[in-house]
Design a protein around this motif. Structure first.
Motif, PDB file in Angstrom:
ATOM      1  N   TYR A 386      42.622 -19.325  32.982  1.00 11.17           N
ATOM      2  CA  TYR A 386      41.939 -20.625  32.932  1.00 11.17           C
ATOM      3  C   TYR A 386      40.455 -20.329  32.784  1.00 11.17           C
ATOM      4  CZ  TYR A 386      41.411 -25.589  33.947  1.00 11.17           C
ATOM      5  OH  TYR A 386      41.141 -26.931  33.856  1.00 11.17           O
ATOM      6  N   ASP A 387      39.997 -20.048  31.574  1.00 13.32           N
ATOM      7  CA  ASP A 387      38.695 -19.463  31.301  1.00 13.32           C
ATOM      8  C   ASP A 387      37.561 -20.433  31.609  1.00 13.32           C
ATOM      9  OD1 ASP A 387      36.555 -18.026  30.427  1.00 13.32           O
ATOM     10  OD2 ASP A 387      37.505 -17.380  28.566  1.00 13.32           O
ATOM     11  N   PHE A 388      36.755 -20.083  32.612  1.00 14.66           N
ATOM     12  CA  PHE A 388      35.632 -20.930  32.999  1.00 14.66           C
ATOM     13  C   PHE A 388      34.603 -21.021  31.881  1.00 14.66           C
ATOM     14  CE2 PHE A 388      31.854 -22.274  35.230  1.00 14.66           C
ATOM     15  CZ  PHE A 388      32.347 -23.128  36.202  1.00 14.66           C
ATOM     16  N   ALA A 389      34.505 -19.956  31.061  1.00 14.21           N
ATOM     17  CA  ALA A 389      33.510 -19.934  29.984  1.00 14.21           C
ATOM     18  C   ALA A 389      33.709 -21.083  29.004  1.00 14.21           C
ATOM     19  CB  ALA A 389      33.577 -18.600  29.240  1.00 14.21           C
ATOM     20  N   LEU A 390      34.964 -21.530  28.830  1.00 15.44           N
ATOM     21  CA  LEU A 390      35.212 -22.630  27.895  1.00 15.44           C
ATOM     22  C   LEU A 390      34.588 -23.928  28.381  1.00 15.44           C
ATOM     23  CD1 LEU A 390      38.901 -21.934  26.821  1.00 15.44           C
ATOM     24  CD2 LEU A 390      36.803 -21.515  25.537  1.00 15.44           C
ATOM     25  N   PHE A 391      34.539 -24.110  29.706  1.00 17.40           N
ATOM     26  CA  PHE A 391      33.869 -25.297  30.240  1.00 17.40           C
ATOM     27  C   PHE A 391      32.387 -25.268  29.906  1.00 17.40           C
ATOM     28  CE2 PHE A 391      37.617 -25.883  32.847  1.00 17.40           C
ATOM     29  CZ  PHE A 391      37.670 -27.249  33.004  1.00 17.40           C
ATOM     30  N   ILE A 392      31.777 -24.086  30.065  1.00 20.03           N
ATOM     31  CA  ILE A 392      30.354 -23.950  29.763  1.00 20.03           C
ATOM     32  C   ILE A 392      30.115 -24.127  28.269  1.00 20.03           C
ATOM     33  CG2 ILE A 392      28.358 -22.415  29.941  1.00 20.03           C
ATOM     34  CD1 ILE A 392      29.884 -20.988  32.234  1.00 20.03           C
ATOM     35  N   GLU A 393      31.019 -23.575  27.465  1.00 21.20           N
ATOM     36  CA  GLU A 393      30.849 -23.630  26.017  1.00 21.20           C
ATOM     37  C   GLU A 393      30.849 -25.067  25.503  1.00 21.20           C
ATOM     38  OE1 GLU A 393      32.606 -21.371  22.049  1.00 21.20           O
ATOM     39  OE2 GLU A 393      33.450 -20.959  24.020  1.00 21.20           O
ATOM     40  N   MET A 394      31.567 -25.941  26.172  1.00 23.86           N
ATOM     41  CA  MET A 394      31.571 -27.348  25.761  1.00 23.86           C
ATOM     42  C   MET A 394      30.161 -27.926  25.833  1.00 23.86           C
ATOM     43  SD  MET A 394      35.023 -28.507  27.773  1.00 23.86           S
ATOM     44  CE  MET A 394      34.928 -30.236  27.397  1.00 23.86           C
ATOM     45  N   SER A 395      29.437 -27.606  26.898  1.00 21.01           N
ATOM     46  CA  SER A 395      28.051 -28.072  27.021  1.00 21.01           C
ATOM     47  C   SER A 395      27.136 -27.327  26.062  1.00 21.01           C
ATOM     48  CB  SER A 395      27.554 -27.873  28.465  1.00 21.01           C
ATOM     49  OG  SER A 395      28.262 -28.698  29.361  1.00 21.01           O
ATOM     50  N   TYR A 396      27.363 -26.029  25.910  1.00 20.72           N
ATOM     51  CA  TYR A 396      26.534 -25.199  25.023  1.00 20.72           C
ATOM     52  C   TYR A 396      26.617 -25.696  23.572  1.00 20.72           C
ATOM     53  CZ  TYR A 396      25.253 -21.121  22.193  1.00 20.72           C
ATOM     54  OH  TYR A 396      24.705 -20.288  21.257  1.00 20.72           O
ATOM     55  N   ASP A 397      27.803 -26.029  23.123  1.00 19.04           N
ATOM     56  CA  ASP A 397      27.990 -26.453  21.736  1.00 19.04           C
ATOM     57  C   ASP A 397      27.263 -27.746  21.415  1.00 19.04           C
ATOM     58  OD1 ASP A 397      29.485 -24.278  21.101  1.00 19.04           O
ATOM     59  OD2 ASP A 397      31.426 -25.269  21.218  1.00 19.04           O
ATOM     60  N   ARG A 398      26.981 -28.547  22.424  1.00 16.99           N
ATOM     61  CA  ARG A 398      26.309 -29.829  22.184  1.00 16.99           C
ATOM     62  C   ARG A 398      24.790 -29.706  22.215  1.00 16.99           C
ATOM     63  NH1 ARG A 398      29.299 -34.203  21.895  1.00 16.99           N
ATOM     64  NH2 ARG A 398      27.533 -35.544  22.432  1.00 16.99           N
ATOM     65  N   LEU A 399      24.295 -28.508  22.491  1.00 15.53           N
ATOM     66  CA  LEU A 399      22.852 -28.308  22.480  1.00 15.53           C
ATOM     67  C   LEU A 399      22.329 -28.237  21.044  1.00 15.53           C
ATOM     68  CD1 LEU A 399      22.406 -25.515  25.197  1.00 15.53           C
ATOM     69  CD2 LEU A 399      21.774 -27.930  25.423  1.00 15.53           C
ATOM     70  N   PRO A 400      21.123 -28.741  20.781  1.00 14.79           N
ATOM     71  CA  PRO A 400      20.495 -28.496  19.483  1.00 14.79           C
ATOM     72  C   PRO A 400      20.311 -26.989  19.276  1.00 14.79           C
ATOM     73  CG  PRO A 400      19.323 -30.202  20.701  1.00 14.79           C
ATOM     74  CD  PRO A 400      20.314 -29.602  21.645  1.00 14.79           C
TER      75      PRO A 400
END
Length: 870
Positions: A386-400
């Motif tokens: 259950y990769d925690f990094a994917l949760f962070i990546e969701m926010s990261y991808d929405r950054l300019p």
């Protein structure tokens, strides 16, 4: 889609080429050809941000572009040094330099070779570089949903949180629609808290319907409406062909016929969702409610100016949660308690992280297994199914794009490091991560980016300045791991560390541009006598107060190792200068510590220098600046921990300095010609003999030259505290633009404080270490019209103080520290309309009156925060 890191690199190369056109005489054609080729690359990358590319060669193409950019940078930077030295030499006497012409010819051949390689790169990837049809591409899909391990059982530590939100939901009977957002970083359990609240019996008594909607990144307003409608009527097939406006009207009609309704919007990312759901509620003042969960503070405050901020678990709750999930109803074995406490703390108070680690520990009873888990909690979380990094990546991808790079860059600091905001901002600028925008300085743009990262819960806010700006921040351990992993993949920086076999990783010149190294590895690294002209930044951070001991010989190896270095941040050890250091002409940012008595003349040759930070341990009272800093036209910030004695500007340097910060500067250096040269100063800290500074015509009156000054510190040296100082009557005119003023050890009379009250821009006033003396402060009517923050510290004689809304109308924050004789605070503080927070430290006599002010505020249903510490 385009790689943000590569686009950033190509953009920087384009700026480098076009910004140094005056230094590339002799290879004009070669540079022109390369510039055109780089512009084509930039156009391609910008297009690819809009068009979808299905090319299987994309990853390889990204790497090839990156290599070409790096090689071009190396060639240009080497030539810029050569050209600058050649031009400076010719200023003294014009002559034909055969050596320079040979370098020019060699460079021309090298640039031509790179140009041909870039050209071939485009030709070999024709499909990727050709125009593509515009496709409707959804947001990047993630295999992560909000239903996860947290929902299996009740999470500890949410009782008080749930109680507070429930009270806000049920308060009042006949009210208009209200929205209660729950905001916090990924993994804090926002969804779990929302479900706990929905299952509470108090809500079932107040609301006839509780409607749960999973929103997420891939939301569609019509799907949200259909989900809501499904709670009112089944089946809903008859409504599938309706548009969103018709669906909203249908839902509103159903709601109008029933009782109070609560709609829970889980995992909201955009304000459009909030606005759309608000439309379905009829204006019948039944007291309907919306509760939403989000990671974005901006979105939460858009929905409600006072959102519920979900914090990390307390230390005791962290341990309790780990115990419940690892042992069920059992207790921690005595021999594992200490390790368990360490593991719980390493999870950083994030419930999801704690639950995932507990699942890993479940069934393990061997102490060595627990030691292995404790040593690398972030790694275990990222390797979990259950990769925690994917949760962070969701926010990261929405950054300019620009902010993505800024966020990842935060990983250069060690795990758990308290990052000063001003240092981070200076580094972002020096590294070229901040792109200019009209009407904003680079510092303002960078601060906006940092605020955005905090509001998106990607960076943790630790401390605020008196005026509410970010002072220090930190990456959560899990976010730190994400940043380091992603940054390494994107070649943003490389961490130098010792491997288990005590060897050091090999540096790849194609990828390694920035090195961050742990102090414990520094000696081993330098013993290899590295040489890497491709490295542009070298960092060695330490959270310890004591400096690392390195020999001067080892330190000089750093100067030789990285001849094209731009950023050097090595405050963790005692620095020494060398002949090789003086040749590092590309340096933009220098942060060093050592026993410096003076800033030597060669610093005047660092023509790219933007930020200089000097921490000296010398016993000398001042730092003698012998370098011609006025010739450094890029220098924006000069920091020193002791007052700097500045040279007078020379006549030959006619342009004004772009200095924005001078901290600290000796009072005797505050001359008219200095301030006329540094006329764009925004922050100024002066320390020295303030009596002479205030009395001399050539002292304080020179501040009038500073038309942009915003922050001013006047710090009287303790050696001169016995001399009487008076504030001049014209003080308000000399510093009319100052909005933040700090005074220390000046010992003005309280009767003179009204002269500060005339400062038309003053918003923050900090009075420290007997800045004013006397037993009573009675401000005159009409002063301090804009003052929002007042800080009084160590005012040993102050016994009484009068306040009214006619002399502190905008006061919102008050800090009082060690004012021993102040028996009581004026109760009139409670009547100030904007007063909302008060902090008392070592103020035992005034506690009772402070609580009376708090009680009077809260009795009026006004939100007020009182903090008392001994």
């Amino acid at each position: 889609m385009t790689d943000a890191g590569v686009n950033f690199l190509v953009g920087n190369l384009l700026d480098l080429l076009s910004g140094n056109i005056d230094l590339i005489r002799g290879v004009d054609d070669e540079f022109k050809n390369l510039l055109e080729e780089v512009q084509r690359l930039k156009a391609f990358l910008d297009d690819d941000a809009k068009f979808h590319s299905e090319s299987s060669l994309w990853d390889q193409l990204v790497k090839e572009i990156q290599k070409m950019v790096h090689k071009s940078e190396d060639v240009i930077d080497k030539f810029l040094i050569q050209s600058k030295l050649h031009r400076d030499k010719n200023k003294v006497g014009r002559f034909f330099d055969v050596g320079h012409m040979a370098v020019v010819r060699d460079l021309a051949a090298e640039i031509k070779d790179i140009h041909e390689k870039v050209k071939k790169l485009r030709q070999d990837h024709t499909d990727s570089f050709s125009p593509k049809p515009l496709l409707d591409i959804p947001e990047k899909a993630h295999q992560v949903t909000q239903k996860g391990p947290l929902e299996d059982d009740v999470v500890v530590g949410f009782d008080e949180e749930a109680k507070e939100v429930i009270e806000r939901l049920v308060k009042g009977q006949e009210e208009s629609l209200d929205i209660i957002p729950v905001v916090g970083m990924a993994g804090l359990g926002k969804t779990t808290l929302a479900r706990k609240i929905c299952n509470d019996s108090k809500l079932s008594l107040k609301f006839c319907r509780i409607i749960w909607v999973n929103v997420g990144l891939q939301y569609k307003i019509k799907d949200i409406y259909l989900t809501i409608l499904n709670f009112f009527t089944e089946p809903i097939e008859d409504h599938l062909d309706k548009d969103v406006d018709a669906l909203a009207k249908t839902i509103s009609d159903f709601m109008n016929e029933g009782g109070r309704c609560l709609i829970v919007l889980d995992d909201v990312w955009v304000a459009e969702v909030v606005d759309a759901v608000k439309k379905v509620f009829p204006r019948n003042k039944k007291g309907d409610r919306i509760m939403l969960t989000t990671r974005d503070v901006y979105l939460a405050t858009y929905a409600n100016r006072d959102p519920h901020k979900l914090e990390v678990l307390t230390p005791s709750n962290r341990f309790e949660l780990l115990e419940k999930r690892a042992f069920g109803n059992g207790k921690f074995p005595v021999e594992l308690v200490e390790l368990g406490e360490k593991i719980a703390q390493r999870c950083g108070g994030v419930p999801l992280a704690t639950v995932l680690i507990a699942g890993l520990l479940r069934g393990l009873r061997n102490k060595s297994d627990w030691v292995r888990v404790e040593s690398n909690v972030p790694q275990h979380l990222h390797n979990n199914d259950y990769d925690f990094a994917l949760f962070i990546e969701m926010s990261y991808d929405r950054l300019p794009e620009e902010m993505q790079t800024c966020f990842l860059y935060c990983g250069i600091f060690p795990r758990g490091f308290d990052i000063p905001a001003w240092k981070l901002i200076r580094l972002w600028i020096a590294e070229g991560l901040i792109k200019p925008q009209q009407s904003y300085t680079l510092e303002e743009i960078a601060e906006l980016h940092l605020n955005d990262l905090v509001h998106r819960n990607l960076v943790i806010l630790l401390q605020k300045t008196a005026d509410g700006r970010i002072k220090t921040c930190r990456l959560h351990d899990l976010l730190h791991k994400f940043c380091r992993t992603m940054a390494a993949n994107k070649w943003l920086f490389q961490e130098i560390y010792t491997t288990p076999d005590n060897s050091l990783p090999i540096q790849d010149p194609d990828t390694c541009r920035r090195l961050c190294i742990h102090p414990s590895t520094l000696y081993d690294f330098l013993s290899t006598k590295p040489y890497a002209e491709h490295v542009r930044s070298f960092y060695c951070f330490s959270s310890k107060q004591k400096p690392i001991h390195l020999s001067p010989t080892n330190i000089k190896l750093i100067h030789k190792a990285f001849p094209l270095m731009r950023v050097l941040d090595v405050e963790s050890f005692r620095f020494v200068f060398s002949k090789d250091f003086n040749q590092l002409f590309h340096l933009r940012y220098i942060a060093i510590s050592g026993e410096f008595k003076a800033l030597p003349p060669p610093f005047g040759n660092f023509w790219n220098l933007q930020t200089l930070i000097l921490n000296t341990s010398t016993s000398e009272p001042t730092l003698d600046v012998k370098a011609d800093i006025w010739n450094l036209l890029q220098l924006r910030h000069l920091h020193s921990n002791i007052p700097a004695k500045l040279p007078s500007p020379t006549i030959t340097t006619g342009k004004p300095s772009c200095l924005q910060t001078l901290s600290l500067v000796a009072s005797e250096s505050c001359k008219k010609d200095v301030f006329a040269k540094a006329c764009f100063l925004k922050k100024l800290s002066i320390r020295g003999q303030m009596a002479a500074f205030f009395e001399s015509r050539g002292g304080i009156s020179n501040l009038e030259e500073l038309k942009c000054l915003e922050h001013l510190k006047l710090l009287n040296d303790v050696l001169y505290m016995n001399k009487t100082i008076h504030l001049p009557a014209t003080f308000f005119r000399l510093v009319r633009t100052v909005n933040k003023l700090t005074l220390a050890n000046t010992r003005f009379s309280w009767s003179e404080a009204d002269k500060l009250g005339q400062l038309e821009s003053l918003e923050v006033l900090k009075l420290k270490q007997n800045a004013f003396v006397g037993n009573s402060w009675k401000p005159k009517v009409g002063g301090f019209r804009k003052l929002q923050v007042l800080w009084i510290e160590s005012s040993a004689e102050l016994e009484s103080w009068e306040v009214s809304d006619v002399n502190f109308p905008m006061l919102s924050h008050l800090v009082l520290i060690s004012c021993d004789k102040l028996d009581a605070l004026p109760i009139e503080l409670a009547d100030l309309p904007n007063f909302q927070e008060m902090r008392l430290e070592k103020m035992s006599k005034a506690i009772e009156s402070a609580k009376a002010i708090e009680e009077r505020k809260t009795s009026k249903s006004i939100k007020f925060k009182l903090t008392i510490s001994c």
